[in-house]
Design a protein around this motif. Structure first.
Motif, mmCIF file in Angstrom:
data_model
loop_
_atom_site.group_PDB
_atom_site.id
_atom_site.type_symbol
_atom_site.label_atom_id
_atom_site.label_comp_id
_atom_site.label_asym_id
_atom_site.label_seq_id
_atom_site.Cartn_x
_atom_site.Cartn_y
_atom_site.Cartn_z
ATOM 1 N N UNK A 1 0.820 -1.215 0.000
ATOM 2 C CA UNK A 1 0.000 0.000 0.000
ATOM 3 C C UNK A 1 0.851 1.262 0.000
ATOM 4 N N UNK A 2 2.139 1.133 0.280
ATOM 5 C CA UNK A 2 3.027 2.298 0.394
ATOM 6 C C UNK A 2 4.084 2.230 -0.707
ATOM 7 N N UNK A 3 3.966 3.102 -1.691
ATOM 8 C CA UNK A 3 4.885 3.133 -2.839
ATOM 9 C C UNK A 3 5.931 4.206 -2.591
ATOM 10 N N UNK A 4 7.189 3.847 -2.738
ATOM 11 C CA UNK A 4 8.292 4.747 -2.434
ATOM 12 C C UNK A 4 8.883 5.305 -3.728
ATOM 13 N N UNK A 5 8.792 6.638 -3.892
ATOM 14 C CA UNK A 5 9.305 7.285 -5.108
ATOM 15 C C UNK A 5 10.693 7.865 -4.857
ATOM 16 N N UNK A 6 11.611 7.627 -5.806
ATOM 17 C CA UNK A 6 12.961 8.189 -5.738
ATOM 18 C C UNK A 6 13.296 8.838 -7.071
ATOM 19 N N UNK A 7 14.243 9.760 -7.042
ATOM 20 C CA UNK A 7 14.733 10.403 -8.268
ATOM 21 C C UNK A 7 16.238 10.202 -8.383
ATOM 22 N N UNK A 8 16.761 10.517 -9.550
ATOM 23 C CA UNK A 8 18.188 10.299 -9.784
ATOM 24 C C UNK A 8 19.060 11.195 -8.916
ATOM 25 N N UNK A 9 18.520 12.303 -8.402
ATOM 26 C CA UNK A 9 19.314 13.208 -7.569
ATOM 27 C C UNK A 9 19.875 12.499 -6.336
ATOM 28 N N UNK A 10 19.236 11.418 -5.919
ATOM 29 C CA UNK A 10 19.733 10.649 -4.781
ATOM 30 C C UNK A 10 21.096 10.019 -5.045
ATOM 31 N N UNK A 11 21.432 9.849 -6.320
ATOM 32 C CA UNK A 11 22.643 9.105 -6.667
ATOM 33 C C UNK A 11 23.730 9.990 -7.254
ATOM 34 N N UNK B 1 11.522 10.066 -14.646
ATOM 35 C CA UNK B 1 12.364 9.209 -15.486
ATOM 36 C C UNK B 1 12.610 9.867 -16.847
ATOM 37 N N UNK B 2 13.847 9.737 -17.307
ATOM 38 C CA UNK B 2 14.225 10.253 -18.622
ATOM 39 C C UNK B 2 14.939 11.576 -18.583
ATOM 40 N N UNK B 3 14.967 12.249 -17.415
ATOM 41 C CA UNK B 3 15.599 13.570 -17.337
ATOM 42 C C UNK B 3 17.019 13.500 -16.812
ATOM 43 N N UNK B 4 17.443 12.362 -16.270
ATOM 44 C CA UNK B 4 18.770 12.255 -15.667
ATOM 45 C C UNK B 4 19.833 11.822 -16.646
ATOM 46 N N UNK B 5 21.054 11.613 -16.097
ATOM 47 C CA UNK B 5 22.204 11.264 -16.925
ATOM 48 C C UNK B 5 22.385 9.756 -17.066
ATOM 49 N N UNK B 6 21.832 9.005 -16.131
ATOM 50 C CA UNK B 6 22.111 7.575 -16.132
ATOM 51 C C UNK B 6 20.857 6.772 -15.811
ATOM 52 N N UNK B 7 19.745 7.132 -16.416
ATOM 53 C CA UNK B 7 18.487 6.478 -16.101
ATOM 54 C C UNK B 7 18.521 4.989 -16.412
ATOM 55 N N UNK B 8 19.140 4.606 -17.522
ATOM 56 C CA UNK B 8 19.194 3.191 -17.899
ATOM 57 C C UNK B 8 20.013 2.393 -16.893
ATOM 58 N N UNK B 9 21.084 2.999 -16.392
ATOM 59 C CA UNK B 9 21.891 2.329 -15.367
ATOM 60 C C UNK B 9 21.053 2.052 -14.129
ATOM 61 N N UNK B 10 20.237 3.006 -13.734
ATOM 62 C CA UNK B 10 19.401 2.828 -12.545
ATOM 63 C C UNK B 10 18.334 1.752 -12.772
ATOM 64 N N UNK B 11 17.854 1.632 -14.014
ATOM 65 C CA UNK B 11 16.897 0.576 -14.321
ATOM 66 C C UNK B 11 17.496 -0.795 -14.032
ATOM 67 N N UNK B 12 18.776 -0.929 -14.326
ATOM 68 C CA UNK B 12 19.447 -2.215 -14.122
ATOM 69 C C UNK B 12 19.758 -2.471 -12.651
ATOM 70 N N UNK B 13 20.047 -1.398 -11.904
ATOM 71 C CA UNK B 13 20.566 -1.567 -10.552
ATOM 72 C C UNK B 13 19.507 -1.462 -9.456
#
Length: 602
Positions: free
Chosen positions: A447-457, A485-497
């Motif tokens: 019931x609790x969805x956790x949203x993160x952005x690339x700025x965390x990394x 999603x799509x605005x950062x420098x390494x979005x595809x990398x984060x998809x994998x990790x």
């Protein structure tokens, strides 16, 4: 001045006044004194009439070179004229003077002596001569100076430390001043120095700091005072150089020198630099003001985009903004105290079912004078770690409590997504906190969805901690969504990790999706990528029917935006959910069915 005193001088005074001593006893005491003390006698005019062997030995002069001279022969120039004026005034009044004196030997070396000068007077009080009794304290003074030097020096980079730099500035900023003399202070921060430490170790980091400090010295020459304020922050202070019209160019040259690659064994590393500086007249500043203004300029430089980062000069506008920032932090702390921060919710609609399956939790501030503010209006407060931690905890507790109340009332059985930021992961407690919260309120974790952005990394030493905690949260049942999603420098990398369940298409792709074919193709690609990875896909920021139709056509799963519902308070949420579902139904039906439905509703 610190004076090294002994009982010997009292003993000598008593000896000189004791008429009962025999010649033999007097000779013995004289020999004993000569073994311990450096002795010199002068006439009332300061002409040396007698010295002992220890005086000759420490000064390097033979007795013949000293007799008939004044003590100027060993004057080192260390002490001021006023120092000697005070000394002569004391002894000429028949009083004993005590102090430490730095003298110069014949070979040019310096030595320190703890000195007691005793006037010898006749029965009428007329001064007949002066006897100077001294101890060699060179070792003690040298050790003390070395301790003071080390206390002021950064031994790693061979520059002043924060204390030493501050003391140098304090000495310079004391009146009297040269008329209209200008000064400049620059503060420099190495932007990605932590990554060097993390990747290559602290020895490599120390090497980088030493090289950077040497480059500063080479670039700025002997005109600048250079200090390391701590960590990867340096400061430079100029006087005459600040008058030059080429000063900005000098700082640019300095930054280029700092950013040149550095070889560490077989690895080439580099760091970038943010620079803020202040130029002012010497007569118009003090150390606290000039340091604060330079720091404000540095903070402004660090806020800029790295690719466009400039060297920032302090202006009055920066000062006003800093005052505003401090006032805002004060108001934010008061806001937390008086429960002014609240959570609003914005529905997210599932296009397959036509219903709201979850809402996004969004922070709002009921400001006492400015009204209801969205988070974008008070982003500045998140620079304060303690405020950010308290707000994050408030949001999580509010969301879980509201979810529990809605379930108990039977009004809502969907979920809520909430945003996590870097401060939430500090201390490594977020996993236990969220697990404890849902357990306390008897909620299922999905019931609790956790949203993160690339700025965390990016540019943080928390990246590994964030990945570790998100993985633990996902394994325990919390869904994780990648926002913007799509605005950062390494979005595809984060998809994998990262252990993701959802992607959220950033509103920047949605805004122009009707006119901009590239935005439409990018949005289509993101949707297809999400589906291939079995991830849910949400488009946010939808404001028009045309945007919605395109997103539905390219296969988007869920939608969110003002077209359906604005963020609203908890007590009005279910009205908004109902309206948003009706809006979705109306714009999804063909025109004939929509007209027929509206007719029946009438």
């Amino acid at each position: 001045m610190i004076v090294l005193e002994t009982k010997s001088e009292t003993l000598i005074k008593n000896i000189s006044d004791d008429q009962s001593l025999s010649n033999e006893g007097s000779n013995f005491l004289t020999s004993a004194i000569n073994e311990v003390l450096i002795v010199a006698v002068t006439n009332p005019y300061g002409i040396i009439t007698h010295v002992n062997e220890k005086f000759c030995k420490i000064s390097g002069y033979i007795r013949a070179e000293l007799i008939g001279k004044t003590h100027n022969i060993v004057n080192s120039g260390y002490h001021s004229k006023s120092f000697f004026r005070r000394m002569y005034r004391t002894i000429e009044n028949g009083k004993i003077w005590r102090g430490n004196i730095c003298n110069q030997a014949k070979d040019g070396s310096l030595y320190w002596v703890a000195t007691t000068i005793i006037p010898r007077c006749d029965s009428a009080g007329k001064i007949l001569s002066f006897i100077a009794l001294r101890f060699d304290i060179t070792a003690e003074i040298t050790a003390r100076h070395e301790v003071n030097r080390l206390a002021r020096q950064d031994v790693l980079v061979e520059a002043l430390n924060r204390i030493g730099f501050s003391r140098e500035l304090a000495a310079i900023l004391q009146p009297p001043y040269a008329k209209d003399q200008k000064v400049a202070l620059a503060t420099i921060d190495l932007d990605n120095f932590k990554e060097v430490n993390d990747l290559y170790g602290h020895e490599a980091g120390d090497t980088v700091l030493r090289v950077i400090a040497r480059r500063m010295i080479e670039t700025c020459g002997s005109y600048a005072i250079i200090g390391r304020l701590g960590g990867d922050e340096f400061a430079l202070f100029w006087q005459e150089e600040a008058l030059s019209s080429q000063f900005q160019k000098k700082l640019s040259d300095l930054r280029r020198a700092i950013e040149q690659p550095i070889m560490i064994e077989a690895v080439e590393v580099s760091v970038s630099a943010s620079i803020g500086y202040v130029q002012t007249q010497l007569s118009q500043c003090n150390i606290e003001t000039i340091m604060r203004e330079s720091d404000l300029a540095l903070m402004a430089a660090k806020k800029q985009n790295k690719a466009e980062r400039e060297i920032v000069k302090f202006t009055e506008r920066l000062g006003v903004e800093a005052q505003h920032h401090q006032q805002l932090l004060i108001e934010a702390r008061q806001g937390l105290q008086f429960n002014q921060f609240v959570v609003h919710y914005q529905p997210v609609l599932d296009l397959k079912t036509g219903t709201v399956k979850f809402c996004e939790a969004l922070l709002r501030w009921h400001h006492p004078t400015l009204g209801l503010l969205s988070a974008s209006k008070f982003q500045e407060i998140f620079s304060d770690f303690s405020i950010t931690k308290r707000i994050g905890k408030l949001v999580r507790e509010t969301v879980v409590r509201d979810l529990s109340n809605w379930r108990t009332d039977g009004r809502y059985f969907g979920g809520v997504s909430l945003n996590l930021i870097g401060a939430d992961f500090e201390g490594g407690q977020i996993v236990d906190e969220l697990s404890s919260l849902v357990q306390q309120y008897d909620l299922t974790r999905d019931r609790l969805i956790l949203e993160v952005t690339e700025s965390l990394f990016l540019g943080t030493n928390l990246a590994s901690r964030v990945r570790q905690d998100l993985t633990a949260l996902a394994k325990s049942g919390f869904p994780v969504a990648f926002d913007d999603f799509g605005t950062g420098y390494a979005s595809l990398t984060h998809l994998r990790e990262l252990p993701l369940s959802f992607l959220k298409i950033d509103r920047s792709f949605v805004t122009n999706i009707e006119e901009n074919i590239y935005d439409r193709r990018l949005a289509t690609g993101i949707v297809e990528l999400a589906h291939r990875l079995d991830l849910g896909i949400v488009a946010e920021g939808i404001e028009t029917k045309e945007q919605f139709k395109i997103l539905r056509q390219i296969g988007c799963d869920s939608v969110q935006g003002y077209l359906f519902a604005r963020p609203t308070s908890e007590d009005r949420l279910f009205e908004e959910i109902k309206k948003s579902e009706e809006t979705l139904e109306n714009i999804s039906l063909p025109k004939k069915q929509r007209d027929q439905k509206n007719c029946y509703n009438i």
